[in-house]
Design a protein around this motif. Sequence first.
Motif, PDB file in Angstrom:
ATOM      1  N   LEU A 183       0.868  -1.171   0.000  1.00  0.00           N
ATOM      2  CA  LEU A 183       0.000   0.000   0.000  1.00  0.00           C
ATOM      3  C   LEU A 183       0.911   1.229   0.000  1.00  0.00           C
ATOM      4  O   LEU A 183       1.309   1.740   1.036  1.00  0.00           O
ATOM      5  N   THR A 184       1.268   1.677  -1.191  1.00  0.00           N
ATOM      6  CA  THR A 184       2.280   2.715  -1.323  1.00  0.00           C
ATOM      7  C   THR A 184       1.654   4.104  -1.415  1.00  0.00           C
ATOM      8  O   THR A 184       0.502   4.255  -1.826  1.00  0.00           O
ATOM      9  N   PRO A 185       2.406   5.138  -1.041  1.00  0.00           N
ATOM     10  CA  PRO A 185       1.890   6.510  -1.145  1.00  0.00           C
ATOM     11  C   PRO A 185       1.472   6.872  -2.568  1.00  0.00           C
ATOM     12  O   PRO A 185       0.488   7.591  -2.759  1.00  0.00           O
ATOM     13  N   ARG A 186       2.220   6.409  -3.560  1.00  0.00           N
ATOM     14  CA  ARG A 186       1.866   6.756  -4.944  1.00  0.00           C
ATOM     15  C   ARG A 186       0.510   6.199  -5.338  1.00  0.00           C
ATOM     16  O   ARG A 186      -0.312   6.885  -5.964  1.00  0.00           O
ATOM     17  N   ARG A 187       0.264   4.935  -4.970  1.00  0.00           N
ATOM     18  CA  ARG A 187      -1.025   4.345  -5.318  1.00  0.00           C
ATOM     19  C   ARG A 187      -2.169   5.016  -4.554  1.00  0.00           C
ATOM     20  O   ARG A 187      -3.254   5.224  -5.093  1.00  0.00           O
ATOM     21  N   LEU A 188      -1.930   5.343  -3.286  1.00  0.00           N
ATOM     22  CA  LEU A 188      -2.953   6.044  -2.521  1.00  0.00           C
ATOM     23  C   LEU A 188      -3.246   7.418  -3.125  1.00  0.00           C
ATOM     24  O   LEU A 188      -4.410   7.829  -3.246  1.00  0.00           O
ATOM     25  N   PHE A 189      -2.191   8.117  -3.512  1.00  0.00           N
ATOM     26  CA  PHE A 189      -2.375   9.442  -4.121  1.00  0.00           C
ATOM     27  C   PHE A 189      -3.157   9.326  -5.432  1.00  0.00           C
ATOM     28  O   PHE A 189      -4.074  10.121  -5.699  1.00  0.00           O
ATOM     29  N   ALA A 190      -2.798   8.338  -6.266  1.00  0.00           N
ATOM     30  CA  ALA A 190      -3.484   8.171  -7.549  1.00  0.00           C
ATOM     31  C   ALA A 190      -4.965   7.872  -7.341  1.00  0.00           C
ATOM     32  O   ALA A 190      -5.826   8.387  -8.055  1.00  0.00           O
ATOM     33  N   ALA A 191      -5.280   7.023  -6.345  1.00  0.00           N
ATOM     34  CA  ALA A 191      -6.676   6.678  -6.077  1.00  0.00           C
ATOM     35  C   ALA A 191      -7.463   7.885  -5.584  1.00  0.00           C
ATOM     36  O   ALA A 191      -8.591   8.145  -6.023  1.00  0.00           O
ATOM     37  N   LEU A 192      -6.875   8.655  -4.657  1.00  0.00           N
ATOM     38  CA  LEU A 192      -7.568   9.820  -4.111  1.00  0.00           C
ATOM     39  C   LEU A 192      -7.700  10.931  -5.161  1.00  0.00           C
ATOM     40  O   LEU A 192      -8.768  11.550  -5.295  1.00  0.00           O
ATOM     41  N   ALA A 193      -6.628  11.181  -5.890  1.00  0.00           N
ATOM     42  CA  ALA A 193      -6.682  12.213  -6.925  1.00  0.00           C
ATOM     43  C   ALA A 193      -7.641  11.817  -8.035  1.00  0.00           C
ATOM     44  O   ALA A 193      -8.320  12.673  -8.627  1.00  0.00           O
TER      45      ALA A 193
END
Length: 286
Positions: free
Chosen positions: A114-124
């Motif tokens: 659960l990486t910051p990049r994937r979390l950012f992409a999902a939220l954005a």
Amino acid sequence: MTRTTEILLAAMAPAIWGTTYIVTSQMLPPGYPLTAAALRALPAGILLLALTHRMPPRAFLGRLFVLGALNFTLFWTALFVAAYRLPGGVAATLGAVQPLIVLFLARGLLGTALTPRRLFAALAGIGGVALLVLGPSARLDPVGVLAALAGAVSMAAGTVLTRKWRPEAPALTFTAWQLTAGGILLLPLAFAFEPPLPALTATHLAGFLWLGLIGAALTYYLWFRGIERLGPETITGLGFLSPLTAVLLGWALLGQALSLTQLIGAAVVLGCVWLSGLPERKGRAG
């Protein structure tokens, strides 16, 4: 086959799903959502079963019907309830939480990072979809909101469990099994809650053929194949392409205007799709 090619093939699925709204509204008889869903899933599943010549093992039937319910029966039913009770933009924005749910489910059930990049992409991506489709007159209906969120959870769980429970069978065979199971579960709902279909025109038949052969058989094969080869956490962000396609088709075919806000939303969505498809660096902690 390269990773880029695999992602492009998987991306075809949500891009084609974006045609569902315009095909349903312009080519199908109105007021038959469950019947349309059953006719989309079951004939496609039976056709693929005839092509693959392989039935599921008896021991797998329980899991198969769970997957059919999550990916088709519950998801499509909730989708139609949300569509009837909410403006399309609200329903699409709530449905866009699905990639975020997939990330957390994949972490818990598959142990993926659960990486910051994937979390950012999902939220954005949720924000991008909101800019793309959410209008100023949006209203919230509690039942519609719950249905939209339930549909997102259902499809997210089905996406992750498709990877966790994948059998020793080719992706095309697995697609046939799931479509057939989902269609079987949809039939009694259609008979119980909707009247018989009227006489179908050539336009109606063309719409059903598109949704069944292209919008179900082909696209779900590509989607399940992508889940198998790339993992749910990688391909789930591709789902943002569905509302983008729907908006672009409305502009191109129905003469709907595109505002600056929508263009910004489209750019954000494309950026999030690109971020979601990037490979993770080896050794990164989850």
